[in-house]
Design an enzyme around this catalytic site. Structure first.
Site, PDB file in Angstrom:
ATOM      1  N   HIS A  25       0.833  -1.193   0.000  1.00 12.10           N
ATOM      2  CA  HIS A  25       0.000   0.000   0.000  1.00 12.10           C
ATOM      3  C   HIS A  25       0.873   1.251   0.000  1.00 12.10           C
ATOM      4  O   HIS A  25       1.452   1.618   1.009  1.00 12.10           O
ATOM      5  CB  HIS A  25      -0.897  -0.030   1.242  1.00 12.10           C
ATOM      6  CG  HIS A  25      -1.901   1.058   1.305  1.00 12.10           C
ATOM      7  ND1 HIS A  25      -1.951   1.953   2.344  1.00 12.10           N
ATOM      8  CD2 HIS A  25      -2.910   1.390   0.470  1.00 12.10           C
ATOM      9  CE1 HIS A  25      -2.945   2.794   2.157  1.00 12.10           C
ATOM     10  NE2 HIS A  25      -3.546   2.469   1.028  1.00 12.10           N
ATOM     11  N   GLU A  79       1.592  -0.300  -5.071  1.00  9.71           N
ATOM     12  CA  GLU A  79       0.425   0.524  -5.360  1.00  9.71           C
ATOM     13  C   GLU A  79       0.779   1.998  -5.452  1.00  9.71           C
ATOM     14  O   GLU A  79       1.180   2.598  -4.455  1.00  9.71           O
ATOM     15  CB  GLU A  79      -0.648   0.331  -4.275  1.00  9.71           C
ATOM     16  CG  GLU A  79      -1.948   1.023  -4.623  1.00  9.71           C
ATOM     17  CD  GLU A  79      -2.616   1.706  -3.445  1.00  9.71           C
ATOM     18  OE1 GLU A  79      -3.821   1.965  -3.549  1.00  9.71           O
ATOM     19  OE2 GLU A  79      -1.944   2.010  -2.444  1.00  9.71           O
ATOM     20  N   ASP A 112      -0.890   5.758  -6.055  1.00 12.03           N
ATOM     21  CA  ASP A 112      -2.073   6.593  -6.244  1.00 12.03           C
ATOM     22  C   ASP A 112      -1.730   7.642  -7.296  1.00 12.03           C
ATOM     23  O   ASP A 112      -0.676   8.292  -7.208  1.00 12.03           O
ATOM     24  CB  ASP A 112      -2.454   7.298  -4.939  1.00 12.03           C
ATOM     25  CG  ASP A 112      -2.964   6.338  -3.881  1.00 12.03           C
ATOM     26  OD1 ASP A 112      -3.563   5.317  -4.247  1.00 12.03           O
ATOM     27  OD2 ASP A 112      -2.762   6.626  -2.681  1.00 12.03           O
ATOM     28  N   HIS A 135      -0.666  10.506  -2.641  1.00 13.93           N
ATOM     29  CA  HIS A 135      -1.887  10.010  -2.001  1.00 13.93           C
ATOM     30  C   HIS A 135      -3.088  10.858  -2.398  1.00 13.93           C
ATOM     31  O   HIS A 135      -4.191  10.338  -2.628  1.00 13.93           O
ATOM     32  CB  HIS A 135      -1.705  10.028  -0.485  1.00 13.93           C
ATOM     33  CG  HIS A 135      -2.959   9.764   0.286  1.00 13.93           C
ATOM     34  ND1 HIS A 135      -3.779   8.692   0.036  1.00 13.93           N
ATOM     35  CD2 HIS A 135      -3.539  10.449   1.307  1.00 13.93           C
ATOM     36  CE1 HIS A 135      -4.808   8.712   0.877  1.00 13.93           C
ATOM     37  NE2 HIS A 135      -4.693   9.767   1.632  1.00 13.93           N
ATOM     38  N   GLU A 167      -4.177   3.401  -8.506  1.00 13.07           N
ATOM     39  CA  GLU A 167      -5.505   3.928  -8.196  1.00 13.07           C
ATOM     40  C   GLU A 167      -5.678   5.286  -8.860  1.00 13.07           C
ATOM     41  O   GLU A 167      -4.867   6.190  -8.665  1.00 13.07           O
ATOM     42  CB  GLU A 167      -5.732   4.071  -6.695  1.00 13.07           C
ATOM     43  CG  GLU A 167      -7.123   4.614  -6.381  1.00 13.07           C
ATOM     44  CD  GLU A 167      -7.372   4.900  -4.907  1.00 13.07           C
ATOM     45  OE1 GLU A 167      -8.357   5.617  -4.605  1.00 13.07           O
ATOM     46  OE2 GLU A 167      -6.595   4.428  -4.062  1.00 13.07           O
TER      47      GLU A 167
END
Length: 331
Positions: free
Chosen positions: A29, A56, A58, A71, A159
């Site tokens: 994460h 991951e 963002d 983030h 994401e």
């Protein structure tokens, strides 16, 4: 290369088969964000060293239309932008997905300007050891994270953050994102990429354009920003899961939707598997501050609790993938 092939097979395997292994894929994460400032090269490289299956990033956008890794598009809490007097006038208040936010925003900076900033720990009170790395790493682009993953042979789980917001600013996130995947040959069903979004429309449009695996994010409350008529609670019913399965391959849900109380799981994983969806849960963090009371050890919010035991319970319920701040503990 062998590890990358295994990851591709794992993505394509049906959800019930994944659940039978009781070995969830580990998605780092924002990298090993429990040990290094999130979304930095050192965080991703540490996560890979610890055995993460995916890393991951963002994704938000710069003023000149580049996908960068933060983030949020507000970067006051994750960079040293406040220490740059040349950017002091860019501190503003904006409405992002219906919420007022004050700070500095990536869309007000060119990539060249963003590259002059350095990352810092977002949670210094809970993770003081991470502050030793403040000021070392620049902001990464999506392309740079793809390079890191490709060299290591691991997957990437990007994401898309606030795509409707960026579209309204004439920053077409989806188009830039698809062009990046096309350029790198990552638009097939076997691509080691798992695309996430809380919004519904972007995933539906992506499904019409690429075959890359898609993951619908679902929170414990509220609903997708682009679908005010839809609540997350409805999306996790059998009918809602069947609707998601028409465009996505996975759901990524708040852990509370799977285990509201330790040892008392819901039927969500089984129902998602019945709909043909893989299930990822977010976010597994070791600090007591993030754990249910029954999984804490002591009263210090920064101390680590029983994260391994918590993850083991989810694995026994058939969880397919876990978003983790401390990937090593998942291994």
């Amino acid at each position: 290369m062998f590890r990358l092939i295994l990851l591709t097979v794992a993505i394509l395997t049906t959800s019930p088969a994944l659940s039978q292994t009781h070995q969830p894929l580990i998605i780092a994460h924002r990298g090993a964000s429990g040990e290094r400032p999130e979304h930095t090269r050192v965080a991703y490289e540490r996560a890979i060293k610890q055995g993460a299956d995916f890393i991951e990033p963002d994704l938000v956008m710069s003023r000149d239309g580049v996908l960068v890794v933060r983030h949020e598009n507000e970067i006051g809490g994750t960079t040293d932008v406040a220490a740059h007097p040349e950017f002091s006038a860019r501190r503003v208040t904006k409405t992002v997905d219906g919420e007022l936010v004050t700070g500095w925003f990536t869309e007000d900076f060119t990539l060249a300007e963003l590259k002059t900033l350095r990352a810092r720990e977002r949670l210094p009170d809970l993770r003081p050891a991470n502050t030793a790395f403040d000021g070392r790493d620049p902001i990464l682009t999506f392309e740079e994270v793809l390079d890191i993953a490709a060299v290591a042979g691991v997957g990437v789980a990007p994401e898309l953050k606030h795509p409707s917001y960026f579209t309204a600013l004439d920053l077409p996130m989806e188009d830039v994102f698809v062009a990046t995947l096309e350029r790198r040959g990552l638009t097939g069903a076997d691509a080691p990429v798992l695309i996430q979004c809380f919004e519904v429309g972007p995933l539906q449009r992506l499904r019409a354009r690429i075959a890359t695996p898609l993951l619908q994010l679902v929170a414990a409350s509220g609903g997708p920003f682009d679908r005010p008529d839809l609540r997350y609670a409805a999306m996790t019913t059998p009918r809602g899961l069947a609707d998601i399965a028409t465009y996505a391959d996975w759901i990524g849900v708040d852990t509370a939707l799977i285990e509201p109380a330790p040892g008392a799981p819901t039927a969500l994983i089984a129902e998602a598997h019945a709909a043909g969806l893989g299930v990822a849960a977010w976010t597994f963090r070791a600090e007591n501050a993030f754990l249910p009371e029954a999984d804490r050890i002591g009263d210090d919010p920064t101390a680590h609790g029983r994260l391994r035991e918590r993850l083991a319970r989810f694995a026994r319920s058939g969880l397919d993938a876990a978003f983790m701040d401390q990937p090593a503990l998942g291994r």
